[in-house]
Design an enzyme around this catalytic site. Structure first.
Site, PDB file in Angstrom:
ATOM      1  N   GLU A  49      34.448  27.620  62.247  1.00  0.00           N
ATOM      2  CA  GLU A  49      34.818  26.640  61.220  1.00  0.00           C
ATOM      3  C   GLU A  49      35.504  27.346  60.054  1.00  0.00           C
ATOM      4  OE1 GLU A  49      34.750  23.290  60.404  1.00  0.00           O
ATOM      5  OE2 GLU A  49      35.392  23.961  58.405  1.00  0.00           O
ATOM      6  N   GLN A 104      30.526  13.497  59.744  1.00  0.00           N
ATOM      7  CA  GLN A 104      31.064  12.205  60.189  1.00  0.00           C
ATOM      8  C   GLN A 104      30.648  11.104  59.216  1.00  0.00           C
ATOM      9  OE1 GLN A 104      33.071  11.092  62.535  1.00  0.00           O
ATOM     10  NE2 GLN A 104      33.421  12.971  63.694  1.00  0.00           N
ATOM     11  N   ASP A 151      36.729  19.804  68.377  1.00  0.00           N
ATOM     12  CA  ASP A 151      36.701  18.647  67.461  1.00  0.00           C
ATOM     13  C   ASP A 151      37.588  18.957  66.267  1.00  0.00           C
ATOM     14  OD1 ASP A 151      36.087  16.305  66.174  1.00  0.00           O
ATOM     15  OD2 ASP A 151      34.018  16.829  65.695  1.00  0.00           O
ATOM     16  N   CYS A 154      40.156  12.678  66.327  1.00  0.00           N
ATOM     17  CA  CYS A 154      40.176  11.568  65.364  1.00  0.00           C
ATOM     18  C   CYS A 154      41.600  11.056  65.173  1.00  0.00           C
ATOM     19  CB  CYS A 154      39.555  11.987  64.036  1.00  0.00           C
ATOM     20  SG  CYS A 154      40.301  13.452  63.336  1.00  0.00           S
ATOM     21  N   CYS A 207      43.789  -4.027  48.644  1.00  0.00           N
ATOM     22  CA  CYS A 207      43.259  -2.679  48.848  1.00  0.00           C
ATOM     23  C   CYS A 207      43.844  -1.999  50.077  1.00  0.00           C
ATOM     24  CB  CYS A 207      41.732  -2.781  48.968  1.00  0.00           C
ATOM     25  SG  CYS A 207      40.948  -1.229  49.382  1.00  0.00           S
ATOM     26  N   CYS A 219      33.389  -3.786  47.608  1.00  0.00           N
ATOM     27  CA  CYS A 219      33.765  -3.168  48.891  1.00  0.00           C
ATOM     28  C   CYS A 219      32.634  -3.357  49.903  1.00  0.00           C
ATOM     29  CB  CYS A 219      34.032  -1.678  48.677  1.00  0.00           C
ATOM     30  SG  CYS A 219      34.310  -0.780  50.208  1.00  0.00           S
ATOM     31  N   CYS A 237      41.165  -0.751  54.019  1.00  0.00           N
ATOM     32  CA  CYS A 237      40.947  -1.356  55.341  1.00  0.00           C
ATOM     33  C   CYS A 237      42.233  -1.999  55.845  1.00  0.00           C
ATOM     34  CB  CYS A 237      39.865  -2.425  55.270  1.00  0.00           C
ATOM     35  SG  CYS A 237      38.225  -1.749  54.964  1.00  0.00           S
ATOM     36  N   TYR A 263      35.909  24.203  65.620  1.00  0.00           N
ATOM     37  CA  TYR A 263      36.077  23.268  64.502  1.00  0.00           C
ATOM     38  C   TYR A 263      34.709  22.602  64.273  1.00  0.00           C
ATOM     39  CZ  TYR A 263      40.786  24.071  66.186  1.00  0.00           C
ATOM     40  OH  TYR A 263      41.937  24.681  66.629  1.00  0.00           O
ATOM     41  N   CYS A 304      35.909  -9.455  52.512  1.00  0.00           N
ATOM     42  CA  CYS A 304      36.061  -8.643  51.315  1.00  0.00           C
ATOM     43  C   CYS A 304      37.094  -9.260  50.371  1.00  0.00           C
ATOM     44  CB  CYS A 304      36.506  -7.241  51.732  1.00  0.00           C
ATOM     45  SG  CYS A 304      36.884  -6.200  50.347  1.00  0.00           S
TER      46      CYS A 304
HETATM   47  C1  LIG Z   1      36.926  16.666  62.597  1.00  0.00           C
HETATM   48  S1  LIG Z   1      36.074  17.914  61.738  1.00  0.00           S
HETATM   49  C2  LIG Z   1      34.800  18.259  62.903  1.00  0.00           C
HETATM   50  C3  LIG Z   1      33.521  18.814  62.343  1.00  0.00           C
HETATM   51  C4  LIG Z   1      32.311  18.847  63.244  1.00  0.00           C
HETATM   52  N1  LIG Z   1      32.617  19.076  64.623  1.00  0.00           N
HETATM   53  C5  LIG Z   1      31.492  17.594  63.068  1.00  0.00           C
HETATM   54  O1  LIG Z   1      31.527  16.709  63.921  1.00  0.00           O
HETATM   55  O2  LIG Z   1      30.823  17.500  62.049  1.00  0.00           O
HETATM   56  C6  LIG Z   1      37.183  19.227  61.850  1.00  0.00           C
HETATM   57  C7  LIG Z   1      36.706  20.503  61.197  1.00  0.00           C
HETATM   58  O3  LIG Z   1      37.672  21.516  61.468  1.00  0.00           O
HETATM   59  C8  LIG Z   1      37.758  22.389  60.344  1.00  0.00           C
HETATM   60  N2  LIG Z   1      39.028  23.112  60.484  1.00  0.00           N
HETATM   61  C9  LIG Z   1      40.286  22.688  60.162  1.00  0.00           C
HETATM   62  N3  LIG Z   1      41.195  23.595  60.527  1.00  0.00           N
HETATM   63  C10 LIG Z   1      40.531  24.628  61.096  1.00  0.00           C
HETATM   64  C11 LIG Z   1      40.928  25.870  61.677  1.00  0.00           C
HETATM   65  N4  LIG Z   1      42.228  26.215  61.743  1.00  0.00           N
HETATM   66  N5  LIG Z   1      39.985  26.684  62.172  1.00  0.00           N
HETATM   67  C12 LIG Z   1      38.671  26.331  62.092  1.00  0.00           C
HETATM   68  N6  LIG Z   1      38.231  25.173  61.564  1.00  0.00           N
HETATM   69  C13 LIG Z   1      39.146  24.329  61.072  1.00  0.00           C
HETATM   70  C14 LIG Z   1      37.619  21.440  59.180  1.00  0.00           C
HETATM   71  O4  LIG Z   1      37.199  22.129  58.025  1.00  0.00           O
HETATM   72  C15 LIG Z   1      36.574  20.440  59.687  1.00  0.00           C
HETATM   73  O5  LIG Z   1      35.272  20.841  59.332  1.00  0.00           O
END
Ligand SMILES: C[S@@+](CC[C@H](N)C(=O)[O-])C[C@H]1O[C@@H](n2cnc3c(N)ncnc32)[C@H](O)[C@@H]1O
Length: 475
Positions: A356, A301, A401, A428, A77, A175, A80, A335, A71
């Site tokens: 969520e 994702q 998650d 993550c 930048c 990019c 990355c 989540y 790149c």
């Molecule tokens: C890493 S993402 C995971 C999304 C999903 N599992 C996926 O793989 O598409 C984390 C998610 O948690 C939500 N989030 C953040 N804080 C939260 C909370 N206190 N209670 C519920 N959801 C929450 C965010 O909006 C986001 O959509």
């Protein structure tokens, strides 16, 4: 080492996400944007409690394995971190970073279980290394570009923040973590506004018009959603821009062009009002045979092919949840975003409940489940911390998650109190995971399997998945 002085040294290792450790004069300094094995010069700009932090001045000698970045923007930048590192080596770096971060949790588990073997060999039994991303370039299905200038009072730029800079923007016309369609859209929008001599929104003065350009393109369906984010300080006829975008020779197909108005002072992409300039305000992506409707702000994702590896691994770690084909188990997907994981698990479960925070994502999750013919998914909008108190259903298994900060300690306490047999935690940010694992181990869980999954080639980020079992009922 003294503040304000220049030093030289070889980078010993890089800690997650981007902290180079350099030993020099019997002390260590932390310097960002370096890779192990490089000899560098740096200026110590902070010294606190004996710990020095430095700013990279120059790479004096390359690392033995270092390659030329593909790149052209890499040096400037901030997007990355590892373009100059062969992919195999990127994987090794990330795997070792996560292994090191989780070592205290593994050692704690050894202590709790009175295991006497050497830590390294014990960790090797549980830690399964790293899975690579199926694609290493042009893998992103979403990009948020910022408007600004490359230097003070320079011409309009559209792209990523310069390394280490809050203000300066590098136009990333080439990019390579996105495909040619993104580059064409970026060039079209930037050239259009350069011609118009338009202003960008200044982050300190809070004056100006152009703020961000959000581009999302589904890897499987090729559908694209483009959102121009501006302040309301000026009014422009955007019809000519839309016409130019629609004429671009793209491999994908634009399903929507949006104008998002945002007058907030914070430098984030958000909407006070969104106007559809063309088409619709959503697009579809496919994942593991399911179809997902995605809108401008829904979490999804960012590497679709990588996400398939991630979710397949999570499904594998969860093991047989079908109750031997009886489909009598309830699963909590906490989540849950747009409900991807819930829908992947639903065909073998009695019921999946997703929780969520973002209402829009919950609405999309409900629509997606319908679209995929799944009737045993329920999605609840709210904070996990609060919703768990209101839920009457009890889970048999839980998938976690959370966002980068991990799980709120009080929410984690409630999750542990369910004492389900198995929990799969997708993270993550391994530093947050390391913290949460401590509480899970104290709560009676043990790590059975751990693996990292590279969702973000060329960058410093990585996903980690952990299978946890309740100790009295190991599976
Ligand atoms: C890493 S993402 C995971 C999304 C999903 N599992 C996926 O793989 O598409 C984390 C998610 O948690 C939500 N989030 C953040 N804080 C939260 C909370 N206190 N209670 C519920 N959801 C929450 C965010 O909006 C986001 O959509």
């Amino acid at each position: 080492m003294k503040k304000g002085q220049i030093y030289e040294g070889v980078v010993e290792r890089v800690e997650f996400p981007n902290k180079g450790i350099i030993r020099c004069e019997e002390e260590t300094a932390v310097v960002k944007n370096v890779i192990p094995g490089q000899k560098v010069s740096f200026l110590v700009n902070k010294k606190r409690k004996g710990k020095a932090e430095g700013r990279l001045l120059e790479v004096l000698e390359k690392a033995p394995y270092e390659q030329e970045a593909d790149c052209p923007h890499f040096a400037a930048c901030g997007g990355c971190a590892y373009q100059n590192v062969p992919y195999e080596k990127q994987l090794e770096l990330k795997e070792n970073q996560v292994r090191k971060l989780l070592q205290p949790a593994f050692e704690k588990q050894m202590l709790l279980e009175e295991i006497q073997t050497e830590a390294a060999s014990y960790i090797n039994q549980i830690f399964e290394g790293i899975k690579e991303s199926p694609v290493q370039r042009a893998y992103r299905n979403k990009m948020e570009f910022s408007f600004g200038d490359e230097y003070r009072d320079g011409p309009l730029a559209l792209g990523m923040h310069k390394r280490g800079s809050f203000y300066d923007i590098v136009s990333v016309r080439d990019c390579c973590i996105v495909d040619e369609d993104y580059r064409r859209v970026l060039a079209c929008v930037l050239d259009y506004f350069l011609q118009q001599n338009s202003s960008y929104f200044h982050k300190i003065r809070h004056e100006g018009y152009l703020r961000h350009l959000l581009v999302r393109k589904a890897q499987k369906t090729g559908e694209m959603l483009i959102a121009l984010v501006t302040s309301t300080q000026e009014t422009h006829d955007l019809a000519p821009l839309v016409a130019q975008l629609l004429k671009l020779p793209l491999d994908g197909k634009i399903t929507g062009v949006l104008h998002t108005k945002n007058d907030s002072l914070a430098d984030v992409v958000q909407s006070d009002e969104t106007v559809i300039l063309y088409g619709q305000d959503y697009f579809y992506e496919e994942l593991l045979g399911l179809r997902f409707k995605i809108s401008q702000f829904s979490f999804f994702q960012t590497n679709t092919l990588g996400a398939e590896v991630l979710y397949e691994t999570a499904r594998d770690f969860l093991g047989d949840i079908s109750g031997g084909g009886k489909r009598d188990k309830t699963i909590f997907d906490l989540y849950s975003g747009t409900g991807t994981i819930a829908q992947i698990l639903a065909p073998v479960a009695k019921k999946v409940i997703g929780v969520e925070l973002v209402e829009e994502a919950v609405l999309a999750a409900r629509q997606n489940a319908k679209l995929n013919g799944l009737e045993n998914c329920e999605f609840i909008a709210g904070d996990v911390l609060k919703v768990l108190d209101e839920l009457e259903d009890k889970p048999d298994f839980i998938v976690l998650d959370p966002p980068r900060d991990g799980i709120h300690p009080k929410a984690l306490k409630k999750i542990i109190e369910y004492q389900v047999d198995r929990i799969v935690y997708i993270s993550c940010k391994p530093t947050s995971l390391a913290r949460d694992l401590e509480a899970l181990l104290d709560g009676g869980y043990r790590m059975e399997r751990v693996v990292t999954v590279d969702q973000f080639p060329q960058t410093a980020n990585v996903e980690t998945i952990v299978k946890l079992s309740l100790k009295k009922q190991q599976s």
